[in-house]
Every structure is written in structure tokens, then in C-alpha cells.
Design a protein around this motif. Structure first.
Motif, short mmCIF file in Angstrom:
data_model
loop_
_atom_site.label_atom_id
_atom_site.label_comp_id
_atom_site.label_asym_id
_atom_site.label_seq_id
_atom_site.Cartn_x
_atom_site.Cartn_y
_atom_site.Cartn_z
N PRO A 41 0.85 -1.21 0.00
CA PRO A 41 0.00 0.00 0.00
C PRO A 41 0.88 1.25 0.00
CG PRO A 41 -0.79 -1.59 1.60
CD PRO A 41 0.53 -2.11 1.11
N GLY A 42 0.54 2.20 -0.85
CA GLY A 42 1.32 3.42 -0.94
C GLY A 42 2.37 3.38 -2.02
N LEU A 43 2.86 2.18 -2.35
CA LEU A 43 3.87 2.04 -3.40
C LEU A 43 3.26 1.66 -4.73
CD1 LEU A 43 6.84 0.20 -1.64
CD2 LEU A 43 6.49 2.63 -1.96
N ARG A 44 2.14 0.98 -4.70
CA ARG A 44 1.55 0.46 -5.94
C ARG A 44 1.26 1.57 -6.94
NH1 ARG A 44 -1.96 -2.56 -2.19
NH2 ARG A 44 -1.03 -4.60 -1.84
N LYS A 45 0.75 2.72 -6.44
CA LYS A 45 0.40 3.81 -7.34
C LYS A 45 1.63 4.48 -7.93
CE LYS A 45 -3.97 4.94 -5.02
NZ LYS A 45 -4.73 5.99 -4.31
N LEU A 46 2.71 4.50 -7.15
CA LEU A 46 3.93 5.18 -7.60
C LEU A 46 4.79 4.29 -8.47
CD1 LEU A 46 4.91 6.95 -4.27
CD2 LEU A 46 4.00 8.04 -6.31
N LEU A 47 4.91 3.03 -8.09
CA LEU A 47 5.79 2.11 -8.81
C LEU A 47 5.06 0.80 -9.08
CD1 LEU A 47 9.11 2.60 -6.83
CD2 LEU A 47 8.59 3.45 -9.09
N PRO A 48 4.29 0.72 -10.16
CA PRO A 48 3.59 -0.53 -10.46
C PRO A 48 4.58 -1.68 -10.55
CG PRO A 48 2.89 1.24 -11.92
CD PRO A 48 4.09 1.74 -11.17
N PRO A 49 4.41 -2.75 -9.76
CA PRO A 49 5.36 -3.87 -9.78
C PRO A 49 5.21 -4.69 -11.05
CG PRO A 49 3.50 -4.40 -8.37
CD PRO A 49 3.32 -2.96 -8.80
N TYR A 50 6.27 -5.40 -11.39
CA TYR A 50 6.25 -6.27 -12.55
C TYR A 50 5.65 -7.63 -12.23
CZ TYR A 50 9.20 -3.01 -15.07
OH TYR A 50 9.68 -1.89 -15.70
N TYR A 51 5.32 -7.85 -11.00
CA TYR A 51 4.76 -9.13 -10.62
C TYR A 51 3.66 -8.93 -9.58
CZ TYR A 51 8.09 -8.30 -6.86
OH TYR A 51 8.80 -7.73 -5.85
N LEU A 52 2.77 -9.90 -9.48
CA LEU A 52 1.72 -9.89 -8.48
C LEU A 52 2.10 -10.89 -7.39
CD1 LEU A 52 -1.36 -9.95 -10.90
CD2 LEU A 52 -0.35 -7.97 -9.76
N ARG A 53 2.23 -10.42 -6.19
CA ARG A 53 2.73 -11.28 -5.12
C ARG A 53 1.89 -12.54 -4.94
NH1 ARG A 53 2.83 -8.26 0.04
NH2 ARG A 53 3.85 -10.12 0.84
N ARG A 54 0.57 -12.42 -5.07
CA ARG A 54 -0.30 -13.59 -4.87
C ARG A 54 -0.02 -14.65 -5.92
NH1 ARG A 54 -3.84 -9.41 -3.61
NH2 ARG A 54 -4.56 -9.31 -5.77
N GLU A 55 0.23 -14.21 -7.13
CA GLU A 55 0.43 -15.15 -8.23
C GLU A 55 1.77 -15.86 -8.16
OE1 GLU A 55 0.25 -15.23 -13.13
OE2 GLU A 55 -0.22 -13.40 -12.02
N TYR A 56 2.79 -15.16 -7.66
CA TYR A 56 4.13 -15.72 -7.66
C TYR A 56 4.68 -15.89 -6.24
CZ TYR A 56 3.72 -14.42 -12.53
OH TYR A 56 3.28 -14.30 -13.82
N THR A 57 3.79 -16.19 -5.31
CA THR A 57 4.19 -16.34 -3.92
C THR A 57 5.29 -17.38 -3.75
OG1 THR A 57 2.00 -15.70 -3.15
CG2 THR A 57 3.38 -16.88 -1.59
N SER A 58 5.22 -18.43 -4.54
CA SER A 58 6.19 -19.51 -4.40
C SER A 58 7.61 -19.07 -4.75
CB SER A 58 5.80 -20.70 -5.29
OG SER A 58 5.83 -20.33 -6.66
N LEU A 59 7.75 -17.95 -5.48
CA LEU A 59 9.08 -17.47 -5.88
C LEU A 59 9.73 -16.58 -4.82
CD1 LEU A 59 8.44 -16.46 -9.62
CD2 LEU A 59 9.56 -18.53 -8.78
N LEU A 60 8.92 -16.00 -3.94
CA LEU A 60 9.45 -14.99 -3.03
C LEU A 60 10.42 -15.59 -2.01
CD1 LEU A 60 6.22 -12.91 -2.31
CD2 LEU A 60 7.94 -12.58 -4.10
N PRO A 61 11.59 -14.99 -1.86
CA PRO A 61 12.54 -15.45 -0.84
C PRO A 61 12.07 -15.07 0.55
CG PRO A 61 13.36 -13.46 -1.89
CD PRO A 61 12.12 -13.84 -2.63
N SER A 62 12.62 -15.74 1.54
CA SER A 62 12.25 -15.45 2.93
C SER A 62 12.95 -14.19 3.42
CB SER A 62 12.61 -16.64 3.82
OG SER A 62 13.99 -16.92 3.75
N ARG A 63 12.50 -13.65 4.54
CA ARG A 63 13.12 -12.48 5.15
C ARG A 63 14.40 -12.88 5.86
NH1 ARG A 63 7.90 -9.58 8.10
NH2 ARG A 63 6.43 -9.79 6.36
N PRO A 64 15.32 -11.90 6.00
CA PRO A 64 15.31 -10.52 5.47
C PRO A 64 15.49 -10.52 3.96
CG PRO A 64 17.40 -11.01 6.55
CD PRO A 64 16.51 -12.18 6.81
N ARG A 65 14.92 -9.50 3.32
CA ARG A 65 14.93 -9.51 1.86
C ARG A 65 14.82 -8.11 1.27
NH1 ARG A 65 8.99 -12.45 1.24
NH2 ARG A 65 7.76 -10.78 2.22
#
Length: 331
Positions: free
Chosen positions: A258-282
Motif C-alpha cells: 500500500p502506498g507504493l503500488r500507485k507510484l511504482l507498479p510492480p512487474y509481478y503480483l505477489r499472490r500469483e508468484y508467492t512460491s518465488l518470493l525469498p524469505s526475510r530478510p529480503r
């Protein structure tokens, strides 16, 4: 092989040589090598518009349909043919090296062929890192492919996201943020030259941290009408960045917030590519959801015996970030 020390050249000269090389590759490479470029992308600081004066290197990625994902996977294990010769990606790099040597002649001085790139000095003054990548029509196709391969192999495909990294800075990062990135890079280069012990943050890592801090500073002052608004944003950007580095163990920098989506549209949707996301810290790469710059966003260690038991790779960054000055323009 050791890298050749480069003399300082102007950004104008670096851009001219980059244009020469891209034009040369586009017009002669396909016929000479049977590796036809679909697109040649200028990456790194020059491509992102965040280069600082001094020594430059040129990062080029050739996207081509002659390179397959199997070639990359094979190269990740340095496969050899039964006769001991290079196969797949290694053969393509060898063919590219021969082509550059024949067509550029004395303008080409190879310094190294790494697993995925050819590193050479062009015209005796600028170092070039040249990579080959499979062709991707859209980032979604690349991300969907990443979900089909083991996590340990995904880092071998980081070069594929190069064009979306460049596009991220070209189209979603404003000039004020880029200026702060340049100042941060100039600070890093200056401080590192005085104390080159530890892990040096890569330019892309530092750029993402500055942009992230700048966006949050902008949001905090979005309704400010004070005459010194810009100075306050710069000061707040530094304070946010310093706190991020000091508290890096808790870092969770993502771009679909929230707050970043309008300024910097991401190239990916977190829900769709959840399996790719590394764990924290990141620190997620906005162009590649599987890439964690918190881990891979640093250059080697000097000397080899250096170790920060508390901060690890972040030791040099933590020790020096307090001296950061974002108020001075880069000459």
C-alpha cells in the motif's frame, strides 16, 4: 583472470561506445555467428540512468531465440561433452568470442570468459560485460518459467530480468530519485576507496535502497507545502536509508505494498508468484520476484579473511552508512 584497471572517461564517450557496440551486434552478429539478436539491452548504471562520473563499465545483454533455458540449466552445472569440450551455452560463448575477435580486431581485448558472460575491454578504455539470454516476450512468461524449476537453479537466470530492471528505472523512477542514487553511489565509491575491507554493496542494491527510502520520504511529505520541501525529502530519505541499513536483519523491502503500488507498479503480483518470493530478510528485485538482493547484492570480500560475525556481508555498509551525505550534487 584479473580485471584491467580502466582510466576515467566521460559519460558521453561511454554512451557513444555503447551505441557503437549495440549497432555492431545488431548488424553483423546474426550472419557471422548464426546467433541472431532479438534485442540488445543496455543494463547497469548507463541503462538505468544512474551512472556517476569516473570509470564506466558497459553491461550488455543479448536476448536471442538461439539460447534456450536448457542451455542455461546445463551451464549452471558446467556440463561437458564426452570428449571434454564445451557444449550448449559454453559453445555459444566461444562462438561469440571468436566473432568479436574477428570483427572488432584491435578494439577487442578479452579479459575473461565467466560462466555466463564475456568480459572484455573495448577500445582500450572501457570494460564490457556481455551476456546471452533466452528471449522472453513478457515478464510474466519468465516468472511462470521460474516457478517450474528448483530454487537453487533460479539465480542462473538473473540475466534474463536485465531489460525489466532497466525499464523499472527508465519508466518508474523519477529524476530526483535518480539524482539521489547517483549521490549515494558517489559516496560509496569514495568511502570504499579509503577502506576497501569487507563486502561492497552493488550499485543495483544501493539504487533499490535509495529509491525505496525516497518513495517513503515522498509519501510522508505528500501534503507538505513548505518552501524547503525538497530539502526535507532529501534529509528524510537519508534518515530512512540509515535506519534500514542499521536494522537490516529485519529488512522486508517489497514493491507490492500500500502506498507504493500507485507510484511504482510492480512487474509481478505477489499472490500469483508467492512460491518465488525469498524469505526475510529480503530486498526483492522489482524485476525478478525470485531474486533477493539482501543476499546476492554485494561484491566479493577483501581480504579473504574478513568476517563480520554480527553483520556478515552488511558489516561495511553498517559501519559507514552514518557518513552518507545526499545533499551534495555529483560533479
Amino acid at each position: 583472470m584479473a580485471r584491467v584497471a580502466m582510466a576515467a572517461i566521460s559519460q558521453e564517450t561511454a554512451r557513444r561506445y555503447t551505441h557503437e557496440l549495440v549497432d555492431h551486434l545488431n548488424h553483423t552478429m546474426g550472419e557471422r555467428t548464426k546467433i541472431t539478436p532479438s534485442e540488445v539491452v543496455v543494463g547497469g548504471s548507463l541503462g538505468q540512468g544512474t551512472a556517476v562520473p569516473g570509470t564506466f563499465d558497459i553491461d550488455l545483454v543479448i536476448y536471442t531465440r538461439e539460447v534456450t533455458t536448457d542451455d542455461i540449466i546445463g551451464q549452471s552445472s558446467r556440463e561437458l561433452s564426452e570428449s571434454g569440450g564445451l557444449v550448449g551455452y559454453g559453445c555459444l560463448l566461444k562462438r561469440l568470442d571468436e566473432y568479436l575477435n574477428e570483427t572488432l580486431q584491435d578494439k577487442y581485448h578479452k579479459t575473461n570468459i565467466s560462466r555466463y558472460s564475456i568480459i572484455f575491454v573495448y577500445r582500450g578504455v572501457v570494460e564490457v560485460d556481455l551476456l546471452l539470454s533466452p528471449w522472453w516476450d513478457a515478464p510474466d512468461n519468465f516468472y511462470r518459467f521460474l516457478t517450474t524449476i528448483p530454487a537453487k537453479i533460479r539465480p542462473s537466470f538473473t540475466m534474463c530480468a536485465n531489460k525489466w530492471q532497466a525499464a523499472f528505472f527508465q519508466h518508474h523512477v523519477d529524476q530526483k530519485a535518480k539524482e539521489l542514487v547517483k549521490r549515494a553511489k558517489a559516496w560509496r565509491n569514495k568511502v570504499w576507496s579509503r577502506n576497501p575491507v569487507g563486502f561492497q554493496p552493488k550499485s543495483y542494491t544501493l539504487s533499490l535502497l535509495v529509491v525505496y527510502a525516497y518513495i517513503h520520504a515522498m509519501l510522508q511529505f505528500s501534503n507538505c507545502k513548505a518552501g524547503n520541501k525538497e530539502e526535507r525529502i532529501v534529509d528524510r530519505t537519508k534518515k530512512i536509508l540509515v535506519q534500514i541499513v542499521y536494522n537490516h536483519h529485519k529488512m522486508n523491502i517489497i514493491w507490492d505494498q500500500p502506498g507504493l503500488r500507485k507510484l511504482l507498479p510492480p512487474y509481478y503480483l505477489r499472490r500469483e508468484y508467492t512460491s518465488l518470493l525469498p524469505s526475510r530478510p529480503r530486498i526483492l528485485d522489482p524485476a525478478n520476484p525470485s531474486s533477493n538482493m539482501y543476499i546476492c547484492g554485494f561484491k566479493g570480500v577483501t581480504p579473504s579473511s574478513y568476517h563480520d560475525a554480527i553483520n556478515g556481508k552488511w558489516g561495511w555498509f553498517v559501519a559507514n552508512i552514518g557518513t552518507l551525505d545526499l545533499s551534495k550534487y555529483v560533479d
